[in-house]
Scaffold this motif. Structure first.
Motif, mmCIF file in Angstrom:
data_model
loop_
_atom_site.group_PDB
_atom_site.id
_atom_site.type_symbol
_atom_site.label_atom_id
_atom_site.label_comp_id
_atom_site.label_asym_id
_atom_site.label_seq_id
_atom_site.Cartn_x
_atom_site.Cartn_y
_atom_site.Cartn_z
ATOM 1 N N ALA A 1 0.826 -1.206 0.000
ATOM 2 C CA ALA A 1 0.000 0.000 0.000
ATOM 3 C C ALA A 1 0.861 1.257 0.000
ATOM 4 O O ALA A 1 0.565 2.229 -0.706
ATOM 5 C CB ALA A 1 -0.932 -0.002 1.212
ATOM 6 N N VAL A 2 1.937 1.252 0.800
ATOM 7 C CA VAL A 2 2.845 2.399 0.820
ATOM 8 C C VAL A 2 3.548 2.539 -0.526
ATOM 9 O O VAL A 2 3.752 3.651 -1.030
ATOM 10 C CB VAL A 2 3.864 2.263 1.967
ATOM 11 N N THR A 3 3.917 1.399 -1.135
ATOM 12 C CA THR A 3 4.544 1.439 -2.456
ATOM 13 C C THR A 3 3.579 2.011 -3.488
ATOM 14 O O THR A 3 3.972 2.791 -4.362
ATOM 15 C CB THR A 3 4.992 0.034 -2.884
ATOM 16 N N LEU A 4 2.299 1.627 -3.386
ATOM 17 C CA LEU A 4 1.299 2.182 -4.302
ATOM 18 C C LEU A 4 1.171 3.688 -4.113
ATOM 19 O O LEU A 4 0.977 4.428 -5.087
ATOM 20 C CB LEU A 4 -0.053 1.505 -4.071
ATOM 21 N N SER A 5 1.274 4.147 -2.886
ATOM 22 C CA SER A 5 1.272 5.591 -2.647
ATOM 23 C C SER A 5 2.490 6.229 -3.301
ATOM 24 O O SER A 5 2.398 7.335 -3.852
ATOM 25 C CB SER A 5 1.272 5.884 -1.142
ATOM 26 N N GLY A 6 3.614 5.523 -3.254
ATOM 27 C CA GLY A 6 4.812 6.007 -3.943
ATOM 28 C C GLY A 6 4.622 6.051 -5.450
ATOM 29 O O GLY A 6 5.123 6.954 -6.130
ATOM 30 N N ILE A 7 3.881 5.077 -5.984
ATOM 31 C CA ILE A 7 3.585 5.077 -7.418
ATOM 32 C C ILE A 7 2.778 6.321 -7.779
ATOM 33 O O ILE A 7 3.032 6.980 -8.794
ATOM 34 C CB ILE A 7 2.822 3.796 -7.815
ATOM 35 N N VAL A 8 1.790 6.650 -6.936
ATOM 36 C CA VAL A 8 0.988 7.852 -7.178
ATOM 37 C C VAL A 8 1.875 9.088 -7.205
ATOM 38 O O VAL A 8 1.774 9.935 -8.102
ATOM 39 C CB VAL A 8 -0.104 7.992 -6.097
ATOM 40 N N ILE A 9 2.753 9.198 -6.204
ATOM 41 C CA ILE A 9 3.630 10.371 -6.120
ATOM 42 C C ILE A 9 4.502 10.493 -7.364
ATOM 43 O O ILE A 9 4.639 11.574 -7.953
ATOM 44 C CB ILE A 9 4.497 10.300 -4.855
ATOM 45 N N ASN A 10 5.067 9.378 -7.786
ATOM 46 C CA ASN A 10 6.002 9.444 -8.900
ATOM 47 C C ASN A 10 5.305 9.488 -10.253
ATOM 48 O O ASN A 10 5.833 10.086 -11.198
ATOM 49 C CB ASN A 10 6.971 8.259 -8.812
ATOM 50 N N LEU A 11 4.139 8.865 -10.338
ATOM 51 C CA LEU A 11 3.365 9.016 -11.569
ATOM 52 C C LEU A 11 2.944 10.471 -11.737
ATOM 53 O O LEU A 11 3.042 11.039 -12.830
ATOM 54 C CB LEU A 11 2.140 8.107 -11.525
ATOM 55 N N SER A 12 2.498 11.076 -10.646
ATOM 56 C CA SER A 12 2.103 12.485 -10.710
ATOM 57 C C SER A 12 3.316 13.375 -10.941
ATOM 58 O O SER A 12 3.217 14.418 -11.594
ATOM 59 C CB SER A 12 1.386 12.891 -9.424
ATOM 60 N N ARG A 13 4.472 12.967 -10.391
ATOM 61 C CA ARG A 13 5.694 13.727 -10.632
ATOM 62 C C ARG A 13 6.104 13.650 -12.101
ATOM 63 O O ARG A 13 6.735 14.571 -12.633
ATOM 64 C CB ARG A 13 6.824 13.202 -9.737
ATOM 65 N N SER A 14 5.745 12.553 -12.767
ATOM 66 C CA SER A 14 6.032 12.412 -14.196
ATOM 67 C C SER A 14 5.086 13.264 -15.031
ATOM 68 O O SER A 14 5.496 13.876 -16.020
ATOM 69 C CB SER A 14 5.885 10.941 -14.616
ATOM 70 N N ILE A 15 3.811 13.282 -14.636
ATOM 71 C CA ILE A 15 2.789 13.961 -15.427
ATOM 72 C C ILE A 15 2.653 15.430 -15.050
ATOM 73 O O ILE A 15 2.607 16.315 -15.910
ATOM 74 C CB ILE A 15 1.428 13.247 -15.258
ATOM 75 N N GLY A 16 2.593 15.697 -13.727
ATOM 76 C CA GLY A 16 2.313 17.046 -13.245
ATOM 77 C C GLY A 16 3.246 18.117 -13.770
ATOM 78 O O GLY A 16 2.789 19.146 -14.303
ATOM 79 N N PRO A 17 4.581 17.937 -13.626
ATOM 80 C CA PRO A 17 5.488 18.987 -14.101
ATOM 81 C C PRO A 17 5.371 19.259 -15.600
ATOM 82 O O PRO A 17 5.415 20.418 -16.023
ATOM 83 C CB PRO A 17 6.872 18.420 -13.750
ATOM 84 N N ALA A 18 5.231 18.185 -16.387
ATOM 85 C CA ALA A 18 5.102 18.387 -17.827
ATOM 86 C C ALA A 18 3.818 19.142 -18.152
ATOM 87 O O ALA A 18 3.815 20.071 -18.974
ATOM 88 C CB ALA A 18 5.134 17.037 -18.540
ATOM 89 N N VAL A 19 2.704 18.749 -17.504
ATOM 90 C CA VAL A 19 1.434 19.455 -17.726
ATOM 91 C C VAL A 19 1.549 20.901 -17.267
ATOM 92 O O VAL A 19 1.050 21.821 -17.935
ATOM 93 C CB VAL A 19 0.293 18.736 -16.985
ATOM 94 N N ALA A 20 2.217 21.117 -16.132
ATOM 95 C CA ALA A 20 2.400 22.479 -15.631
ATOM 96 C C ALA A 20 3.170 23.322 -16.636
ATOM 97 O O ALA A 20 2.820 24.490 -16.891
ATOM 98 C CB ALA A 20 3.128 22.457 -14.285
ATOM 99 N N GLY A 21 4.223 22.748 -17.209
ATOM 100 C CA GLY A 21 4.999 23.478 -18.207
ATOM 101 C C GLY A 21 4.160 23.863 -19.410
ATOM 102 O O GLY A 21 4.257 24.988 -19.931
ATOM 103 N N ILE A 22 3.305 22.923 -19.855
ATOM 104 C CA ILE A 22 2.440 23.206 -21.006
ATOM 105 C C ILE A 22 1.430 24.291 -20.666
ATOM 106 O O ILE A 22 1.204 25.229 -21.440
ATOM 107 C CB ILE A 22 1.720 21.913 -21.452
#
Length: 540
Positions: free
Chosen positions: A148-169
């Protein structure tokens, strides 16, 4: 993916639980918004002020509320309804993010307004995070906690992959203010799931802990819990130096690499992709090595990557480095988070997590100020190099603090204490209470008995005793009396629920020295309070 493809021990098995799955998906949306906000705020500050100190102060403004509020937030989370608290904190962050978005869109935001509202947003996050992490063990089985903690880490890093790029756009197409408004909207998804969650609360005949008393109990527990202290030490040793990368990365991207908002978002995206990759690697690595080796290896890898970032200015190579940074940072943070959650019983979990966050964010704030000041005077490369060397040195210095020991203890409640016969029932707030246990010890075993009792003293103090002592009768050397003082009758009754199965093993080891025909005699004594006009203390 369907349920039939999820094995009980797989990373994805917690997703079988409907509430966890819904919160996990909602938190993914919110986390993407948070990363968009973080990139937008950091980028806006570099636009408003070129000062490395002010840019690093952004990280300090984000971290300081955790240092100030984490422990009170953990105490509240262990006392009040956690669902209601989450709804409040999510609503707070929605309002602050929306306000910052409106001010930025209208051109009113200044560096100090940005810092103040960043601080206010972090206040909500500081109040939210301990209770958010504390509810995870409520939603999944104990053997699924690491997943469950690893899945939370997946959320953080998936969002870290998507969020910054979307923010830049979004920044390139519109403005930074729009990013803040989108983050405000992302909190709605979490609030909807929380509103629909029918949480089952545990009832107790005892009154709820008071706020100040709950904080004191949390501090007392951390003070007398060596397992938890190990987690804190390892957390501090990592964050104090790794914070240099978190604080200086915006300057590295804009000043040293000459990137625009989209380019900076791409670099952060590779960090997130690395973390996402690490989420799949960690379970396999944990099957082959101990958690201590995993944390040490990942910390050394992080230090090595910081050294590379200090000297390399090729964008493509830095993207590769950030990919590795993502793997290393997730490995360390997931391991430390799981260790903190498994090192404590349920009753104090939110406070223990909050204290770890206090250590984490305190070191983050201190480190950000330190490395920002060093970068201001000597340059970004020098600051990153010094931090990298310090991180790798700390790996060797902290090897004696073993996280693996945390996994060996059964912290479920044993409920094996029996209530002695009493003439009357005191009121919950009556006190203080003195408890004594009388032992008969063979003279040849007296020294070994006192050593065993020292281990037991940590448990007594950790679970509620404000004073503890072991005394030997001068007129009868075989008679030993253990004494402990607890601040109230309610707090003493809570001790019955707090003792764990691992505590019982230590208690049985000490009681094995008792040679009497009957168990040690237990006496409970309430402070003899006399009030003029009321007389002596009466039954409740």
């Amino acid at each position: 993916m369907n349920a039939s493809t999820i094995t009980p021990t797989s990373t994805w098995s917690p997703l079988r639980q409907p509430v966890f799955r819904a919160l996990w998906m909602a938190s993914a949306v919110s986390s993407i918004g948070t990363w968009m906000h973080d990139v937008g705020a950091a980028w806006l500050m570099t636009s408003l002020s070129p000062s490395p100190f002010l840019v690093a102060l952004m990280q300090a403004a984000s971290s300081l509320p955790f240092f100030l509020l984490a422990l009170p937030a953990g105490a509240i989370a262990d006392v009040v309804d956690r669902r209601k608290m989450l709804l409040f904190t999510q609503g707070w962050m929605l309002v602050v993010a929306a306000l910052l978005g409106v001010l930025t869109v209208t051109g009113i935001t200044t560096p100090w307004i940005l810092l103040v509202l960043t601080f206010a947003l972090s206040v909500g996050s500081a109040m939210n995070m301990p209770v958010w992490q504390a509810i995870v063990p409520e939603l999944v089985a104990k053997e699924e906690l690491s997943s469950a903690v690893t899945l939370s880490g997946i959320v953080i890093n998936l969002s870290r992959s998507i969020g910054p790029a979307v923010a830049g756009i979004v920044i390139a197409a519109t403005s930074t203010g729009v990013v803040f408004l989108l983050n405000a909207a992302s909190f709605v998804a979490v609030m909807l799931v929380l509103y629909r969650w029918q949480r089952t609360t545990q009832t107790s005949a005892l009154p709820a802990e008071r706020f100040v008393g709950a904080i004191q109990a949390g501090i007392r527990y951390a003070r007398f819990a060596p397992l938890l202290q190990t987690v804190y030490i390892r957390t501090a040793a990592y964050i104090l130096f790794a914070s240099a990368l978190f604080a200086l990365l915006p300057l590295l991207g804009r000043r040293e690499l000459g990137l625009d908002a989209l380019g900076y978002g791409i670099i952060l995206g590779f960090w997130g992709i690395g973390g996402l990759t690490g989420a799949f690697i960690i379970p396999k690595v944990r099957q082959k090595t101990s958690i201590d080796h995993l944390v040490a290896g990942a910390s050394l890898l992080m230090g090595a990557m910081m050294l590379v970032l200090a000297s390399v200015r090729n964008v493509y190579l830095i993207c590769g480095v950030m990919f590795v940074v993502g793997i290393a940072s997730l490995s360390v943070m997931v391991s430390l988070s799981v260790s903190a959650q498994t090192a404590v019983p349920t009753w104090v979990r939110a406070r223990a997590i909050a204290t770890q966050m206090l250590v984490f964010q305190g070191c983050m704030a201190l480190g950000s100020l330190l490395w920002g000041a060093i970068a201001q005077r000597t340059g970004i490369s020098t600051a990153l190099t010094a931090a990298a060397i310090g991180l790798m040195v700390c790996v060797g210095l902290t090897t004696r603090y073993r996280l693996r020991c945390v996994e060996k203890f059964d912290l479920s409640a044993s409920l094996h204490w029996n209530q002695p016969i009493q003439a009357f029932e005191p009121c919950p707030n009556d006190g203080p209470v003195m408890v004594t246990l009388e032992y008969r010890i063979d003279a040849d075993n007296a020294e070994e008995f006192t050593k065993a009792m020292q281990a037991l003293s940590l448990i007594r103090r950790r679970d509620g005793a404000i004073q503890w002592g072991l005394y030997q009768d001068l007129s009868d050397p075989g008679r030993f009396v253990e004494t402990m003082v607890v601040e109230s009758w309610a707090e003493h009754k809570r001790q019955f629920e707090r003792v764990t199965n691992s505590d019982r093993v230590i208690e049985d080891r000490a009681r094995a020295f008792h040679v009497g025909d009957t168990p040690p005699k237990v006496s409970q004594m309430i402070y003899a309070d006399y009030v003029e006009g009321r007389g002596m203390r009466q039954p409740c």
